[in-house]
Design an enzyme around this catalytic site. Structure first.
Site, PDB file in Angstrom:
ATOM      1  N   ASN A 119       2.057   1.998  -7.429  1.00  0.00           N
ATOM      2  CA  ASN A 119       3.305   1.269  -7.244  1.00  0.00           C
ATOM      3  C   ASN A 119       3.085  -0.035  -6.489  1.00  0.00           C
ATOM      4  OD1 ASN A 119       5.883   0.392  -6.812  1.00  0.00           O
ATOM      5  ND2 ASN A 119       6.639   2.253  -5.887  1.00  0.00           N
ATOM      6  N   ASP A 120       2.841   0.064  -5.178  1.00  0.00           N
ATOM      7  CA  ASP A 120       2.715  -1.144  -4.357  1.00  0.00           C
ATOM      8  C   ASP A 120       1.675  -2.134  -4.902  1.00  0.00           C
ATOM      9  OD1 ASP A 120       4.601  -0.258  -2.589  1.00  0.00           O
ATOM     10  OD2 ASP A 120       3.156   0.659  -1.219  1.00  0.00           O
ATOM     11  N   VAL A 121       0.597  -1.600  -5.479  1.00  0.00           N
ATOM     12  CA  VAL A 121      -0.497  -2.477  -5.907  1.00  0.00           C
ATOM     13  C   VAL A 121      -0.150  -3.279  -7.155  1.00  0.00           C
ATOM     14  CG1 VAL A 121      -2.277  -1.025  -4.882  1.00  0.00           C
ATOM     15  CG2 VAL A 121      -1.642  -0.688  -7.278  1.00  0.00           C
ATOM     16  N   THR A 122       1.069  -3.045  -7.713  1.00  0.00           N
ATOM     17  CA  THR A 122       1.483  -3.818  -8.886  1.00  0.00           C
ATOM     18  C   THR A 122       2.672  -4.719  -8.565  1.00  0.00           C
ATOM     19  OG1 THR A 122       3.090  -2.160  -9.592  1.00  0.00           O
ATOM     20  CG2 THR A 122       0.835  -1.894 -10.402  1.00  0.00           C
ATOM     21  N   ALA A 144       4.423   1.404   1.231  1.00  0.00           N
ATOM     22  CA  ALA A 144       4.796   0.303   2.104  1.00  0.00           C
ATOM     23  C   ALA A 144       6.307   0.243   2.328  1.00  0.00           C
ATOM     24  CB  ALA A 144       4.294  -1.011   1.533  1.00  0.00           C
TER      25      ALA A 144
END
Lengths: 131, 468
Positions: B395-398, B436
């Site tokens: 999730n966060d890494v995209t 995050a």
């Protein structure tokens, strides 16, 4: 040669000898730090710093895909602490040292066997296309 | 074996360890590298056992310890599931830490064995080195135990924070320093054990405020500590091999921690102070979603249809894939798509998973060839040409907010540019935010389709639809 000439020459010689002695003393002073380099601690410290650099360059060369096996492998080799444990167990007469040494040998051995084995398992799975 | 010979053997072992790490520069040479490591360790152990003055009883004891420990380690390493790798590594680190504590204790009670003095009268320099090896070893032990409990899910991954936490840790750190100075001055056994107890407490307190998804940094850092502990013991007993190996391992762990921090655009201090992602992210996501365009949810059949007609598909796996154990079925899906003529590759973010390189190992386990798996810098330009990005458990890494929204907690973090693909599929259980606590604006884009459900189940349904 008159006695006064001999006396003069002897005085000159002794002056030069004093000068040489002073130079020798200065040289010895300069050599002192070099003697300190033979100090075992400084030698070990030098080896330690060199190894840090070697580690730095070698580890940056590890491909990111293999970072998990890298942890497995470093974990296994850090158990080289077993060497200290073996020395404590084998060389001392103190019961306490033997007990602590034996415990440390056992813990490190779990890590050595486990670390290398799990790394081998991981690496065996990395295959090429069509491989 | 005479001292010169054993020192030479230690040198050979050091070189083999360096070659072992060098082998990991490529999968092809890596197996040989691991073998070098094993040979190096065997040489080190043999050379030590053959030293002059080893008592017969001692050798028997050592071999018994090696046999017991070796058997346990072998069984554990063979039984462990690859998804449980991060907690296994944390557990192993704790053992190195504890072994360092025991060796320090042995050196303290039998200093004559290492030529550093006699009991009650040990050289001051050796006492300094001993207390450092002891303190780092003890911190590694208790810190790794907490990391293990968090990773294994036996303890909540949520950060544990209380008032004055950092002040308490700083005070304990100062106290530790005072104890070490007093120990070096007096050589008292009481102070030795006080240092051990305080270091155990400190390791525990340092790791509890750090959240579950920051564990890759913690595991790398403890890896580094275990190396420094070995080096500290090496200085204590004047052993070259321990010092070299400790430095190698210490450097390795430090570099991995650095790479992980860079992957999140956070400083190591920020990670260590902890508390990240502790605000409830779900509430924030819910509030924001109301004033947005509605998300587009699709069925596995829709996804199968679109992917069947795609030329280029990039799979983006994250920790969610590991939790759902979906790697095998993802590979089945990729095989079917390749049969349809599509090109399938995998994109790995540096901090995907719970330890460095975690995703690579899981994909390798599912028989995904390593040349289909790519790192962030390598694959990011390719998203623009991709028809489909299949995001599973990440999730966060995209999240493009990392590039555009300066107020975002993840601003500046390098991300995978999945939004450039023609269609983005998000396999997710629900609308909750990532670690995050930041909402992912990608969910609301017109080219995004959400596939709600368990990662494994959804992918299985796509596989079934593709087979029809």
């Amino acid at each position: 040669m008159t006695p006064s000439q001999i006396a003069n020459e002897a005085a000159a010689l002794s002056d030069r000898a004093a000068l040489l002695a002073e130079q020798a003393r200065q040289l010895a002073e300069q050599a002192a730090p070099m003697a300190a380099a033979a100090n075992p601690f400084l030698m070990l410290l030098a080896i330690f710093l060199m190894a840090c650099f070697v580690g730095y360059y070698v580890v940056w060369g590890v491909t990111p895909a293999l970072h998990s096996p890298l942890m497995g492998l470093t974990n296994a080799i850090s158990s080289v602490i077993v060497v200290g444990a073996i020395l404590a167990t084998g060389l001392s007469d103190s019961i306490a040292a033997k007990v602590f040494g034996f415990l440390a040998v056992t813990l490190a051995a779990v890590n050595i066997a486990g670390g290398f084995m799990v790394t081998r398992r991981m690496l065996a799975m990395f295959k090429k296309k069509g491989g | 074996m005479a001292d010169t010979l054993s020192t030479l053997a230690y040198l050979v072992a050091s070189v083999l360890f360096i070659l072992a790490l060098r082998g990991l520069s490529h999968p092809e040479t890596s197996r040989q590298g691991n073998l070098f490591g094993m040979i190096g360790m065997a040489i080190a152990i043999a050379a030590t056992l053959l030293k002059p003055g080893m008592s017969a009883g001692g050798i028997v004891l050592v071999i018994a310890g090696l046999a017991i420990g070796g058997a346990i380690g072998t069984v554990v390493a063979q039984r462990i599931q690859m998804t449980a790798l991060p907690q296994l590594v944390a557990a192993f680190h704790s053992l190195v830490g504890m072994a360092a504590v025991f060796v320090a204790a042995a050196a303290f009670y039998a200093p004559e064995s290492f030529g550093i003095g006699v009991p009650g009268n040990i050289k001051a320099a050796s006492l300094i080195e001993m207390s450092l090896g002891l303190a780092i070893g003890a911190i590694t032990f208790s810190g790794s135990v907490i990391a293990f409990l968090k990773l294994a899910g036996r303890m909540s991954g949520a950060p544990i924070i209380f008032n004055g936490q950092h002040k308490l840790n700083a005070a304990l750190g100062v106290l530790l320093l005072v104890l070490i100075i007093a120990f070096v001055a007096t050589g008292s056994p009481l102070l030795f054990w006080l240092i051990a107890i305080l270091s155990f407490a400190l390791g525990f307190l340092l790791i509890i405020p750090i959240g579950g998804a920051d564990m890759p940094v913690v595991v790398s850092m403890l890896n580094s500590y275990s190396g420094w502990a070995a080096a500290g013991i090496g200085f204590t007993i004047g052993n070259l091999l321990l010092i070299v190996t400790g430095a190698l391992v210490g450097a390795s762990g430090a570099i991995l921690s650095y790479i992980m921090c860079k992957g999140m655009n956070r400083s190591i201090i920020n990670v260590l102070l902890g508390g990240f992602g502790s605000d409830s992210g779900a509430a924030a996501a819910g509030g924001g979603a109301a004033d947005r365009a509605p998300v587009k949810a699709g069925s596995p059949e829709d996804a199968a249809y679109i992917m069947k007609n795609a030329q280029k598909i990039i799979v983006v796996p994250g920790y969610g894939m590991a939790v759902a154990q979906a790697q095998q079925v993802v590979r089945e899906m990729a095989d079917l798509l390749k049969k349809e003529g599509a090109e399938v590759s995998y994109a790995i973010h540096p901090v995907a998973g719970r330890m460095p390189g975690h995703m690579n190992v899981l994909l390798a386990e599912a028989n995904v060839p390593y040349d289909e798996v790519h790192e962030l810098e390598e694959i990011n330009p390719e998203f623009a040409e991709a028809d489909v990005a299949y995001v599973i458990g990440a999730n966060d890494v995209t999240n493009p907010a990392a590039k555009t929204d300066k107020s975002s907690a993840i601003y500046g973090m390098p991300i995978l540019d999945v939004e450039r693909a023609k269609t983005v599929f998000f396999v997710k259980r629900g609308m909750a935010s990532g670690y995050a606590g930041v909402e992912n604006e990608l969910f609301f884009r017109p080219n995004t389709m959400m596939l709600f459900g368990d990662a494994k189940k959804v992918t299985q349904e796509i596989v079934q639809a593709l087979q029809r």
